[in-house]
Structure formats: C-alpha cells, structure tokens
Design an enzyme around this catalytic site. Sequence first.
Site, PDB file in Angstrom:
ATOM      1  N   ARG A 120       6.021  16.077   6.051  1.00  0.00           N
ATOM      2  CA  ARG A 120       4.804  15.977   7.094  1.00  0.00           C
ATOM      3  C   ARG A 120       4.544  17.240   7.531  1.00  0.00           C
ATOM      4  NH1 ARG A 120       4.835  10.264   5.616  1.00  0.00           N
ATOM      5  NH2 ARG A 120       2.970  10.154   4.352  1.00  0.00           N
ATOM      6  N   SER A 161      10.179   5.510   8.807  1.00  0.00           N
ATOM      7  CA  SER A 161      10.021   4.838   7.766  1.00  0.00           C
ATOM      8  C   SER A 161      11.170   4.163   7.456  1.00  0.00           C
ATOM      9  CB  SER A 161       9.549   5.954   6.912  1.00  0.00           C
ATOM     10  OG  SER A 161       8.985   6.619   7.375  1.00  0.00           O
ATOM     11  N   GLY A 162      10.360   2.784   6.374  1.00  0.00           N
ATOM     12  CA  GLY A 162      11.354   1.891   5.713  1.00  0.00           C
ATOM     13  C   GLY A 162      11.033   0.598   6.166  1.00  0.00           C
ATOM     14  N   TRP A 196       5.821   6.057  11.842  1.00  0.00           N
ATOM     15  CA  TRP A 196       5.764   7.453  10.850  1.00  0.00           C
ATOM     16  C   TRP A 196       5.101   8.567  11.054  1.00  0.00           C
ATOM     17  CZ3 TRP A 196       2.099   7.423   6.281  1.00  0.00           C
ATOM     18  CH2 TRP A 196       1.614   6.461   6.710  1.00  0.00           C
ATOM     19  N   ASN A 221       3.536  -1.585   9.830  1.00  0.00           N
ATOM     20  CA  ASN A 221       3.100  -2.877  10.233  1.00  0.00           C
ATOM     21  C   ASN A 221       4.343  -3.795   9.880  1.00  0.00           C
ATOM     22  OD1 ASN A 221       4.052  -1.717   7.174  1.00  0.00           O
ATOM     23  ND2 ASN A 221       5.182  -3.384   6.510  1.00  0.00           N
ATOM     24  N   ASP A 247      -0.035  -5.428   4.833  1.00  0.00           N
ATOM     25  CA  ASP A 247       0.587  -3.972   5.415  1.00  0.00           C
ATOM     26  C   ASP A 247      -0.063  -2.582   5.852  1.00  0.00           C
ATOM     27  OD1 ASP A 247       2.891  -1.938   4.655  1.00  0.00           O
ATOM     28  OD2 ASP A 247       1.903  -1.091   2.276  1.00  0.00           O
ATOM     29  N   ASP A 252      -0.097  -0.681   8.469  1.00  0.00           N
ATOM     30  CA  ASP A 252       0.030   0.256   9.543  1.00  0.00           C
ATOM     31  C   ASP A 252      -0.964   0.579  10.512  1.00  0.00           C
ATOM     32  OD1 ASP A 252       3.259   0.835   8.739  1.00  0.00           O
ATOM     33  OD2 ASP A 252       1.871   0.459   6.705  1.00  0.00           O
ATOM     34  N   ARG A 304      -6.520   1.552  10.069  1.00  0.00           N
ATOM     35  CA  ARG A 304      -5.646   1.038   8.328  1.00  0.00           C
ATOM     36  C   ARG A 304      -6.690   0.014   8.418  1.00  0.00           C
ATOM     37  NH1 ARG A 304      -0.817   2.128   5.287  1.00  0.00           N
ATOM     38  NH2 ARG A 304      -0.855   0.772   3.546  1.00  0.00           N
TER      39      ARG A 304
END
Lengths: 534, 375
Positions: free
Chosen positions: A132, A191-192, A233, A251, A294, A296, A321
């Site tokens: 990004r 992230s992950g 992220w 999340n 999920d 986020d 979201r």
Amino acid sequence: MKLLKNTLTIAALSMSAFAVLATAPYKLDAQNLDNAQILHPAPDTWPLYHGDYSGRRHVHLKQITPQNVGNLSLAWAFQTNQAASIKSSPLLVDGVLYFTVPDNIWAVDARSGHMLWHYNKPTTQGDHIGQRGVAMYKGWLYFVTPDCHLISLNAKDGTVRWNQLIADVSKGYWTTMSPLVVGNHVIVGVSGDFDNLNGYLRSFDPETGSTQWQWDSTPPAGTPNMTTGGMTWMTGTYDPDLNLIYWGTGNPTPVLNGKSRPGDDPWTCSIVALNPDTGKLVWGFQVSPHDTHDWDAVETPVLVDANFQGKPRKLLMQASRNGYFFVLDRISGKSLLTLPYGPTNWATGIDKDGRPIPNPDKEPAPDGRIIAPDEGGLTNYRAPSFDPKTGLFIVDAHPSWSLYFAKAADGNYGWAGADYGVWGKGVIEAIDYQTGKIRWSHELGDGGSGAGVMTTDSGLTITGDGAGNVLALDTSNGKTLWHAGTGSGMQSSPISYELDGRQYIMTGNGGVLFAWALPESAASTKHAAPPTDK
Amino acid sequence: MNRYRVAAVLALIASGFMIYQGTERPVHAAAHGSSSGSMASASQAMQQPPAGPVDAGAISYAKHCAICHGDQREGILPAFPPLLGIQRQLTDEKLTAFIYTGKGRMPGFPKISKDEMTALLHYLTTTDQPAPETTSAVGASGSNAALHSSRLSAAGSSLFQQNCAFCHGRDAMGGETGPDLTQSKLVQGDKNGDAISGVVREGRPEKKMPAFNFSSQELLSLVAFIRERETAAASMKGNRRGVAVADLQTGNAQAGKTYFNGAGGCSKCHSPSGDLAGIANRFEGLRLEERMLYPSGAKSKLTVTIAPGKTISGTLAYRDEFTVGMRDADGTYRSWATNRVKYTVDSPVQAHVEQFPKYTDDDIHNLMAYLQTLR
C-alpha cells in the site's frame, strides 16, 4: 525561487550540454521531507499515504472544476508490467512520485512519468496480497515486505540503508501497509489472520531502525479465554494538537468461531487512540464487539474539526466494514452517532456507548446464516473522502449478502469456518455526517467497485466503477461529469497535486498508474493562480 | 569507477556544474522533461551500487550459488533445487563435499577458502530459515508429515502461499472469499490439470478471481500442490471447513413449500413442475442453496430503441454506466453508448435481490428442504 534563479544564471553562462539540462523550468529541490512539510503539505506534494494527517483525502485544488472536467485527458501513464494491481497511494515529494506493488518500488518523475529508479527484490515468503505504499522522512523511504521486513532506502536511488524485522513470517504474519511517520517515529502495523496471532503496532527509529515502542492490540497467543488477532494493516491518522494517533484494528481470531474468545475481544475491530511517543493507549472504541464475520475496522479514521449538532467538536468518523457509520469525539473516544449506511442484519440494536450489539443468532452456524454485508464488508481498505463544503462523507459501499458457516469440526484455529458471498453491488454513498443519512447514491453496478474516493475544493468527487472506468462526479449531487475507461478496476485511492500550475489527478488501475490533467493550454490560460494552502 | 568518470566529464563540460552540485540537489531530480535523455544516463551512472549483503557467507552465496539456486535460496525448479532448509537434508560434511567437488550438473568450487566455506555453510544452514509452519499448508491442524512429498508440489506450495492462500486458505480448504479447492468439482474432475490451469490462467472475472500469468511449469507445480491437499483433505477426519450436504438438512420441507407459494413469492416466477422440475437432481448442497438465493448467470433481456419505433432485443451481455451490450438472436454481439440510445433491461433475477432483506434463516433452511424434494 532563489535556487532556481541561480541555476538559470549558471545555465546561461555554461556550455550547451549543461544548458539543455538546466533550462527546463523545474524546481530542483532535494528529496528531503521534514516534519513541517508533513504537517502542512504544500499543493505540490502528497507526503503521506492519505495526503495529510487528517485522512480526509480532500484537496484544496480548484483548477479542474465541474465545468471543465469534461476536457480532462491523459497527461501520462506508467506501466509497471506487473500482474499485481497497484494498491498503493503514491507519495509525491519534490516532483518525484514513489509507489509500489509487493517487492517493488518505483520512483517516477511526477511531471512526465519518466522512471528514475526501480527497486525490485523478490521475496519467497509471506502473503503477496498487496502493498500500500512507502512512507518518507527526510531523504529516506520506508517500505514493508511480504516477509515482514521494514526497509529504509535512499530516496535518491533506492539503495538500502537498513533492514529490520517487523514480525515473524514463519508464524503467519505478513506486511502490506504504508508506515505512518509522526515526529521521530516510523509507525508500522502487521497483517495475519490465518493463524491465532496477536496484532500490534510498532514504532521504529527513522535513523537506526531500532524499536521505540510496541502496542499490542490483543494478548499473546495462548492466553486462556482471550482473543488473538486485531491486526493493524492500514495506515492511521494523527492529530498534532492532541498528539494522538488514531488506528483501526482488524478482526479477532479464530475468525468465524468466537466460542474460544468469549466477551467483546478488545481491542479487535476497534478504533484506538495512542500516544505516538510512548505507544500508550489513551482510549479505544470497539466498532464490532465480539466480531465473528471478519469485519476489520481498519478503514480510515477521518479527522474533522466542525460543528456537530450545534457544538464545535474535534470529530473522528469511520464508515466501517461492518456496515455502520460512526462519528466519535476524538478527544474522549465517546460516540456521537452510529447508523448503518447500507444493508446490515447482524445487530439487535445500538448499546448506550454507540456500539452495535451483535445478534448471537447471526453468528456463523453449521446450517448457515444469511448475513449482510458479506465478508468483504460494506466498504474495505480503499479510502473514503470528507468534503467540508457539503459536509458529505463519501464512501465506496458494497451492499451485499452472504452465507456464514461454522461447526465444531472447524475447530478454533485460524479461519475456523466458511463463508460464501451470494450477491453484491457497488454504490458510492454520500453520507451527511450530521445525521448519518444518505444524501445521494451513485450506482456502480453488480459485483462492486472497491475504488477509493477523493474530493476537491472545486466540487469534484473522483472514484472508479467495477468495470474499470475512472469517474469524476459532481460532489453536490453525485452525477457523472467525466469518465475514462482504463480496462482495469481501481484497487487504490486517487490522489491529486499541482505542479508548475497544472493540476494532476492520479489513479492506479490494474498495474498502470494514470496521470490525468487538463490540456496544457487550457490549464495555463483559463484559470487563476492556485491557492497555496492544502 | 564509471560514476566518477562521468562526473569528471560533466565538470569539464561546464564550470558551473560544480556550483550546481554544491547545492546538494539530487541529480535525478533534474531528469525532467524533454532534456532527460542525457541526464538520465548520468543519473544512472551516479547511482550507488545496491547495498550488498553484509555477512561473508551471504556474499559468497551471492557470488557462487545465487545464479542457479536463486537470490533467496528458493531454487529454480525443476532444474535447480531450493536450498532453504538444506541443513535438514544434508550434514555440514556432505554440504562441504558437494560445494568442493560438485555433483551432476553442479560444478565444484575447489578454490573456496576455508574461512569462506565456514561463512557460506553458516549462511546456508542458519540464516533466516523458515520455520516448518511457513511452507506447511495445514497450519495448526497438523498432519504435516505427508506433505511436500515432491519438489514440484513444494514449489507449488510456495507459489500458492504467495498468490492464492489469501482467498483459498493456506491449506487450499477455503479462506477469505475463496472456496475450498479440495472439495471443488472442477478440481476433482480435472484428470490432467488442464481445467485448474485454465481457471488460473484466465481467472473467473464473474467471481472476482483474477487471472495469473504463470508459466506452464509453475502451473504444474500449483496443480501438484492442490492435488496433494486434496489427498490430505480426503484422509482428514472431521476437520473440514467446507459445507457438507448433511449440514443443510435442518429445514422443514412443508414449511418451505408454504413459503415458496406464499411469503417468498417464488411461485410468481418458478414452478416445481416446470423450470424447477428435478432441480435437486441437477444441484445439491451448498451449490443448490447458493443458486436458490441468487442464480448467478441468469439471463436478462436488453431492448434498445435504435430508431423511432424500431427496437432490437437480445440477451444482456454487458452493462456499465456508459455502455450496454447484447447477444442478438443471431449470436452477434452489439453494443451502444448509453447516452446515445434509449434502452430497457428486463431482469427477472432482480426479484432475488429484493428478497434478501426479507429472509429469516429458517425461511432459507425450509426452502432448501422443499427444493430438495424436487427430484
């Protein structure tokens, strides 16, 4: 100006080979970005992922207007020749654009699209889902890799100065984000969510790369009855007066099965305010308590100072979201408004603190639950924009329906369930931030778009549709004023800048970066001098 | 060094150049506009060489080994094996012997000094090794032992983790938005890998799956990895993340029939003895439920007025804000700019979209039970 004059004088006195070089009427500033320039970005720069610390993606440029945007045309295009889509927002500093796809950085002349250098270092580990963009401080760039390294490079030529580890890729982390530079801090998230890992933000020293602080969004993996997750992220925003950074968290994990993590699961799916010097939490607001879908909450925390329902406020807004639009007081973190901005069916109401109350019957189940929005959410990482003149918060929305499943056999690690989008479409929604009501909608067709949004002082809203068209809309009513087909959807958020009196609008579509501008004659003759603030 | 020579030449060309340099402006910033040609080459010449690896082992590796085994020791399959994790396959003594004497196509490097060999071995066996989880497809669900039986699937795994895992899950059993590949009909029915390769190469735009530009060798490795996951999944007990037909049997068929003919409004368009006759023989499980909720690919009719009183109709083939397209009765594709013509789209499938906010979960399960009786 003085430097420029010197250069021209020298050029006049020199031999021809040198004169060719110097007569180009360009500023020749060093690549050196200081805190003052980041704090008050000039119209010929875009020094941060969101252009400035507020995250509004609103530019005070007026050359391209609703009246003349019909003449907008291609100034140049840069072909990365990569399969990966451009998901980065370019930075613009001293006439040079820096943008990325995973493992790659390009430095490109913002006036011509001419490449100055290219950094390309393939990595074999870590998810290559996106990159990004870089951050910049002084003469140095900061770049994260799929295998979780933070690399500092010389902005002049892309050579590596230092390389630090952000996280352990072997555990399941990866990194994609554009770091946030605040003062003497380079702040990086991770992230992950394929694994039960704790999320964190880490601050690095810009010179040495040593760690200054780390803030953990969730307890270490393995803490009984506690959640993991809360990845960090997306790039946050910053209020220099309050000296607080605002960050959205991802999340919880396991993702779809919440049984092993009872309760609200702080600070997952939250907006948090941290002190950038210490990493200490000042307040947190949980957008989705006990998320099992999920969703986020990493979408831009947009900072606006304005009257809110009659009272001057320092506001923070997020179109999240999970389908809700939130307005918070960013001093205290207290809720001022919570309303859905599209179809949602997973909450039974709003609690006294302004948080949606998740309906236990809408948690994923063995025989499936129909849920709006889908797992991609009512919006996602591409940025919204706030237009101060109209008071509109304009966001790319994705009304959608999906089926969510989870059963005991799915276990309590990683995804721990399955979900299937059934149908969705794209709509640009213009939300009146005072009321949360939709003032206009612009349909983008089945499937959805996912393009980011930018607004300009002249009354334009720049975005894209799902078919690869770049759109210029009238901010007052959402009507299309101009479009151009590019052949690929926009996976990033537009930016705009003005160089040598010419305003450019920049979009990344697929692997190509497009610079749009008015024809040069029109730009130079029809318009007054640009404002200098931004 | 070339860069000094260029700088010196430039300095001779223009005496002012040194003053110009003294302002510490980057040379590349001058490479704007039409005059960029000459300066661009100077700019390139003046670039610092990329910062190299710092330890002697990495330098030695880059010099002798990287050309075949890859910059990151990832290998270039099938010709050159990856060296990541090599210490688990070969002892230091064996490695040393290989490097000194070579083996098969691999040349020997007898002139490497003892110190360099020590550094190289250290680099090969200790630096930046991925833990087993990284390339393991199953994560915490265990049973790694049978994985990576072949190099091809190992290469496929690496490719899969980088490009596919986000949507399909690291174990190919489904993840964010992407389906479980181990239960995919296409995967199961694909004997030689052509169908999988085709989907990877061309993508599935209607489902938002991008196309990937992989080489044939890479596609083979991906197929090998997916096959391996399919086998592993089939031998797994009770740990699947997909949706089984048995999961979707909680509804009441009679209630579903009532909904079909009443509140659901399904009977306005559909008939159990007409278009839906035998539907449960054609689709089952999740596939049937997804089609029940929204039959993606359902045809819409486009009618365009091309002259006063003159219309043309066909199957809607494309639609965005600016263009509509159709396949006409002859199968010819025709398209128009939306601002030039009047047109209407008749899209019966839209009734499914309008139904979404009205469903309860019970309605869906009951309707599903009823449809499963239509055999």
